[in-house]
Design a protein around this motif. Structure first.
Motif, PDB file in Angstrom:
ATOM      1  N   HIS A 137       0.837  -1.198   0.000  1.00 52.59           N
ATOM      2  CA  HIS A 137       0.000   0.000   0.000  1.00 52.59           C
ATOM      3  C   HIS A 137       0.875   1.252   0.000  1.00 52.59           C
ATOM      4  N   THR A 138       0.240   2.383  -0.237  1.00 54.85           N
ATOM      5  CA  THR A 138       0.911   3.680  -0.153  1.00 54.85           C
ATOM      6  C   THR A 138       0.000   4.663   0.575  1.00 54.85           C
ATOM      7  N   VAL A 139       0.586   5.755   1.032  1.00 51.02           N
ATOM      8  CA  VAL A 139      -0.175   6.862   1.608  1.00 51.02           C
ATOM      9  C   VAL A 139       0.146   8.088   0.767  1.00 51.02           C
ATOM     10  N   VAL A 140      -0.875   8.619   0.082  1.00 50.57           N
ATOM     11  CA  VAL A 140      -0.682   9.766  -0.801  1.00 50.57           C
ATOM     12  C   VAL A 140      -1.710  10.834  -0.444  1.00 50.57           C
ATOM     13  N   GLU A 141      -1.222  12.040  -0.178  1.00 47.64           N
ATOM     14  CA  GLU A 141      -2.146  13.157   0.058  1.00 47.64           C
ATOM     15  C   GLU A 141      -2.444  13.803  -1.285  1.00 47.64           C
ATOM     16  N   VAL A 142      -3.737  13.996  -1.582  1.00 50.57           N
ATOM     17  CA  VAL A 142      -4.165  14.500  -2.894  1.00 50.57           C
ATOM     18  C   VAL A 142      -5.149  15.651  -2.719  1.00 50.57           C
ATOM     19  N   SER A 143      -5.542  16.231  -3.843  1.00 46.93           N
ATOM     20  CA  SER A 143      -6.553  17.297  -3.839  1.00 46.93           C
ATOM     21  C   SER A 143      -7.949  16.690  -3.725  1.00 46.93           C
ATOM     22  N   ASN A 158      -1.087  14.105  -9.181  1.00 45.97           N
ATOM     23  CA  ASN A 158      -0.365  15.271  -8.658  1.00 45.97           C
ATOM     24  C   ASN A 158      -0.374  15.238  -7.130  1.00 45.97           C
ATOM     25  N   PRO A 159       0.395  14.351  -6.536  1.00 47.89           N
ATOM     26  CA  PRO A 159       0.361  14.188  -5.075  1.00 47.89           C
ATOM     27  C   PRO A 159       0.913  15.402  -4.336  1.00 47.89           C
ATOM     28  N   LEU A 160       0.324  15.685  -3.183  1.00 50.30           N
ATOM     29  CA  LEU A 160       0.824  16.738  -2.305  1.00 50.30           C
ATOM     30  C   LEU A 160       1.874  16.179  -1.353  1.00 50.30           C
ATOM     31  N   GLY A 161       1.922  14.870  -1.248  1.00 51.47           N
ATOM     32  CA  GLY A 161       2.879  14.164  -0.404  1.00 51.47           C
ATOM     33  C   GLY A 161       2.613  12.677  -0.513  1.00 51.47           C
ATOM     34  N   SER A 162       3.658  11.836  -0.352  1.00 51.12           N
ATOM     35  CA  SER A 162       3.450  10.392  -0.477  1.00 51.12           C
ATOM     36  C   SER A 162       4.503   9.623   0.306  1.00 51.12           C
ATOM     37  N   THR A 191       3.738   5.320   8.229  1.00 48.45           N
ATOM     38  CA  THR A 191       3.788   6.724   7.803  1.00 48.45           C
ATOM     39  C   THR A 191       3.126   7.608   8.846  1.00 48.45           C
ATOM     40  N   THR A 192       3.850   8.653   9.282  1.00 49.19           N
ATOM     41  CA  THR A 192       3.290   9.626  10.214  1.00 49.19           C
ATOM     42  C   THR A 192       3.151  10.961   9.494  1.00 49.19           C
ATOM     43  N   VAL A 193       1.920  11.495   9.519  1.00 50.69           N
ATOM     44  CA  VAL A 193       1.635  12.769   8.862  1.00 50.69           C
ATOM     45  C   VAL A 193       1.306  13.798   9.934  1.00 50.69           C
ATOM     46  N   ALA A 194       2.101  14.873   9.995  1.00 46.68           N
ATOM     47  CA  ALA A 194       1.831  15.950  10.944  1.00 46.68           C
ATOM     48  C   ALA A 194       0.778  16.891  10.361  1.00 46.68           C
ATOM     49  N   LEU A 195      -0.239  17.154  11.129  1.00 45.77           N
ATOM     50  CA  LEU A 195      -1.317  18.046  10.694  1.00 45.77           C
ATOM     51  C   LEU A 195      -0.928  19.482  11.033  1.00 45.77           C
ATOM     52  N   LYS A 196      -0.404  20.197  10.025  1.00 47.96           N
ATOM     53  CA  LYS A 196       0.147  21.534  10.264  1.00 47.96           C
ATOM     54  C   LYS A 196      -0.790  22.670   9.876  1.00 47.96           C
ATOM     55  N   THR A 197      -1.771  22.374   9.054  1.00 47.19           N
ATOM     56  CA  THR A 197      -2.671  23.437   8.583  1.00 47.19           C
ATOM     57  C   THR A 197      -4.129  23.034   8.770  1.00 47.19           C
ATOM     58  N   PRO A 198      -4.986  23.985   9.109  1.00 43.62           N
ATOM     59  CA  PRO A 198      -6.417  23.662   9.222  1.00 43.62           C
ATOM     60  C   PRO A 198      -7.031  23.475   7.844  1.00 43.62           C
ATOM     61  N   PHE A 232      -6.514  11.733   1.661  1.00 45.86           N
ATOM     62  CA  PHE A 232      -5.478  10.711   1.511  1.00 45.86           C
ATOM     63  C   PHE A 232      -6.059   9.511   0.769  1.00 45.86           C
ATOM     64  N   VAL A 233      -5.248   8.903  -0.108  1.00 43.24           N
ATOM     65  CA  VAL A 233      -5.658   7.693  -0.826  1.00 43.24           C
ATOM     66  C   VAL A 233      -4.476   6.749  -0.915  1.00 43.24           C
ATOM     67  N   CYS A 234      -4.772   5.495  -1.243  1.00 46.00           N
ATOM     68  CA  CYS A 234      -3.734   4.540  -1.617  1.00 46.00           C
ATOM     69  C   CYS A 234      -3.656   4.556  -3.138  1.00 46.00           C
ATOM     70  N   SER A 235      -2.441   4.742  -3.671  1.00 46.42           N
ATOM     71  CA  SER A 235      -2.281   4.892  -5.114  1.00 46.42           C
ATOM     72  C   SER A 235      -2.191   3.574  -5.865  1.00 46.42           C
ATOM     73  N   ILE A 236      -2.199   2.433  -5.145  1.00 47.79           N
ATOM     74  CA  ILE A 236      -2.180   1.129  -5.809  1.00 47.79           C
ATOM     75  C   ILE A 236      -3.509   0.952  -6.542  1.00 47.79           C
ATOM     76  N   THR A 237      -3.460   0.524  -7.791  1.00 50.68           N
ATOM     77  CA  THR A 237      -4.657   0.408  -8.627  1.00 50.68           C
ATOM     78  C   THR A 237      -5.758  -0.407  -7.955  1.00 50.68           C
ATOM     79  N   GLY A 238      -6.941   0.192  -7.870  1.00 51.22           N
ATOM     80  CA  GLY A 238      -8.109  -0.486  -7.312  1.00 51.22           C
ATOM     81  C   GLY A 238      -8.266  -0.349  -5.819  1.00 51.22           C
ATOM     82  N   HIS A 239      -7.220   0.062  -5.096  1.00 55.70           N
ATOM     83  CA  HIS A 239      -7.313   0.116  -3.632  1.00 55.70           C
ATOM     84  C   HIS A 239      -8.173   1.286  -3.156  1.00 55.70           C
TER      85      HIS A 239
END
Length: 206
Positions: free
Chosen positions: A66-72, A83-87, A93-100, A105-112
Motif C-alpha cells: 500500500h501507499t499513503v498519498v495526500e491529494v486534492s 499530482n500528489p501533495l505528499g506520499s 507513515t506519520t503525517v503531521a497536521l500543520k494546517t487547518p 489521503f488515498v492509496c495509489s495502488i490500482t483499485g485500492h
C-alpha cells in the motif's frame, strides 16, 4: 536574589505553555486496530474524531502493498494520484497536521482507493475541534423584466346614419338627395298628373 527569581518567572511560564501545547497534541492511528487497508470505513472512523493543528496521523500498513498519498479534493473524488501533495510507502507513515482545513489521503495502488482506501478529514485550529463551515446558498441573479401590456388592434368602423328614406354616405363622396319615386306619390298627386297629361294631349290634337 529577589530579582533573579523574578527573571526566571517568564521562562517558567513559557516552558509551562510549551509543555501544555505538546501534551494537548494527539496521535491518531488511522483505522485503529484495522490499520490502513482495504475494506475499512474511514469516513465513519474520521467522523468521531476532533482533529486539530499539531495532531498526527499514523498510517500502519504492509510495506510494498500500500501507499499513503495526500491529494486534492478532485483527485480524491476520482481516486487518482497524478499530482500528489505528499506520499510515502514505508509501511509506517506519520503525517503531521500543520494546517487547518480538509485533507485527503488515498492509496495509489490500482483499485485500492475504489476498495475503500481513502480518507477525508477536517482539521480545526490548534486546540479547537474540527468544524465544517456551512456553505451559504446564493440566489441566482436574474434581471427583472417589466411586463408589457398589449392593446388588441381593432379596425375602426365608419359610423352609419339611419334616417327615414336617406342613403348612407360613403366617405370621400359628396352626398346627394334622393327623391321619392312615383310609387311613393299619393292618389291626389296621381290624379293631378293624369289631368295635366289629358290637357297636353287635347292641345296637341287641336
Amino acid at each position: 536574589m529577589a530579582s533573579s527569581s523574578v527573571s526566571r518567572l517568564p521562562l517558567a511560564v513559557l516552558l509551562l505553555v510549551a509543555c501544555s501545547s505538546t501534551a494537548a497534541a494527539t496521535s491518531y492511528t488511522v483505522g485503529d486496530g484495522s490499520g490502513w487497508t482495504t475494506g475499512v470505513d474511514y469516513t465513519s472512523w474520521a467522523s468521531s474524531k476532533n482533529f486539530k493543528v499539531g495532531d498526527n496521523l499514523v498510517f500502519n500498513y504492509a510495506k510494498g502493498l500500500h501507499t499513503v498519498v495526500e491529494v486534492s479534493a478532485a483527485e480524491y473524488m476520482a481516486c487518482t494520484a497524478a499530482n500528489p501533495l505528499g506520499s510515502d510507502n514505508s509501511g509506517a507513515t506519520t503525517v503531521a497536521l500543520k494546517t487547518p482545513g480538509t485533507h485527503y489521503f488515498v492509496c495509489s495502488i490500482t483499485g485500492h482507493c475504489g476498495a475503500g482506501m481513502k480518507l477525508a478529514m477536517t482539521v480545526g485550529g490548534s486546540n479547537s475541534p474540527a468544524t465544517l463551515t456551512p456553505t451559504t446558498p446564493t440566489t441566482p441573479y436574474t434581471t427583472p423584466t417589466t411586463p408589457t401590456t398589449t392593446t388588441p388592434y381593432t379596425t375602426p368602423t365608419t359610423p352609419t346614419c339611419s334616417g327615414g328614406g336617406g342613403t348612407t354616405a360613403t366617405p370621400g363622396m359628396t352626398p346627394f338627395m334622393s327623391y321619392p319615386s312615383a310609387a311613393g306619390l299619393g292618389s291626389a298627386a296621381l290624379a293631378g298628373f293624369a289631368l295635366v297629361w289629358c290637357v297636353i294631349v287635347q292641345l296637341a290634337l287641336l
